[in-house]
Design a protein around this motif. Structure first.
Motif, mmCIF file in Angstrom:
data_model
loop_
_atom_site.group_PDB
_atom_site.id
_atom_site.type_symbol
_atom_site.label_atom_id
_atom_site.label_comp_id
_atom_site.label_asym_id
_atom_site.label_seq_id
_atom_site.Cartn_x
_atom_site.Cartn_y
_atom_site.Cartn_z
ATOM 1 N N UNK A 44 27.693 42.144 53.064
ATOM 2 C CA UNK A 44 28.881 41.286 52.476
ATOM 3 C C UNK A 44 28.631 40.109 51.894
ATOM 4 N N UNK A 45 29.354 39.850 51.544
ATOM 5 C CA UNK A 45 30.217 38.811 50.613
ATOM 6 C C UNK A 45 31.314 39.097 50.259
ATOM 7 N N UNK A 46 32.334 37.760 50.158
ATOM 8 C CA UNK A 46 33.381 37.723 49.700
ATOM 9 C C UNK A 46 33.502 37.088 48.035
ATOM 10 N N UNK A 47 33.890 37.760 47.968
ATOM 11 C CA UNK A 47 34.459 37.054 45.504
ATOM 12 C C UNK A 47 35.620 36.718 45.659
ATOM 13 N N UNK A 48 35.819 35.802 44.183
ATOM 14 C CA UNK A 48 36.738 35.514 44.276
ATOM 15 C C UNK A 48 38.159 36.929 43.488
ATOM 16 N N UNK A 49 37.107 37.620 42.736
ATOM 17 C CA UNK A 49 37.875 39.054 42.409
ATOM 18 C C UNK A 49 38.145 40.035 42.556
ATOM 19 N N UNK A 50 38.530 40.939 42.487
ATOM 20 C CA UNK A 50 38.596 42.345 42.871
ATOM 21 C C UNK A 50 37.459 43.110 43.280
ATOM 22 N N UNK A 51 36.637 43.460 43.326
ATOM 23 C CA UNK A 51 37.240 44.118 45.360
ATOM 24 C C UNK A 51 36.620 42.557 45.966
ATOM 25 N N UNK A 52 37.284 42.105 46.496
ATOM 26 C CA UNK A 52 37.195 40.660 47.309
ATOM 27 C C UNK A 52 36.205 41.064 48.268
ATOM 28 N N UNK A 53 36.000 42.181 48.608
ATOM 29 C CA UNK A 53 34.487 42.112 49.663
ATOM 30 C C UNK A 53 33.423 42.713 48.765
ATOM 31 N N UNK A 54 32.509 42.350 48.653
ATOM 32 C CA UNK A 54 31.348 43.160 48.374
ATOM 33 C C UNK A 54 30.358 43.623 49.181
ATOM 34 N N UNK A 55 29.470 44.658 49.172
ATOM 35 C CA UNK A 55 28.876 44.460 50.125
ATOM 36 C C UNK A 55 27.204 44.860 48.564
ATOM 37 N N UNK A 56 26.669 43.736 48.877
ATOM 38 C CA UNK A 56 25.432 43.206 47.744
ATOM 39 C C UNK A 56 23.616 43.835 48.984
#
Length: 107
Positions: free
Chosen positions: A69-81
């Motif tokens: 899981x990583x945070x992003x500056x764009x929605x969705x703010x939490x993404x699971x890679x």
């Protein structure tokens, strides 16, 4: 490298069933090249995002893929890679003969 092993015929059958699906194999292939999140995978392979997520969880449960899981500056703010875990599966007749049968088979 992960060596995939199993101790009983039903475990082997579940693994082969999982790997016998062309879409799951395509997911493994795409995340072996580059880590991606479920929506990217779904768009690339032309499948629904929920289906991609289900397949990713199945692969993750067997240890063939891992999610981070990583945070992003764009929605969705939490993404699971997801990325594929390098693995090796060795299967031959001797391996099959060494496996325990299920309780249903032994009576």
């Amino acid at each position: 490298m992960l060596t995939v092993s199993f101790s009983a015929l039903p475990e082997l059958a579940r693994l082969l069933s999982l790997l016998g699906n062309e879409q799951r194999l395509a997911i493994l292939r795409t995340i072996a090249i580059d880590e991606k999140y479920a929506r990217e995978i779904a768009e690339e392979l032309g499948i629904s995002r929920p289906l991609a997520a289900i397949y990713l969880r199945q692969l993750e449960k067997l240890g063939l893929a891992e999610g981070i899981s990583r945070t992003s500056e764009e929605p969705p703010y939490l993404r699971r890679y997801y990325r594929a875990v390098p693995f090796e599966l060795v299967l031959n007749l001797d391996t099959i003969l060494s496996l325990e049968r299920s309780k249903d088979e032994t009576g």
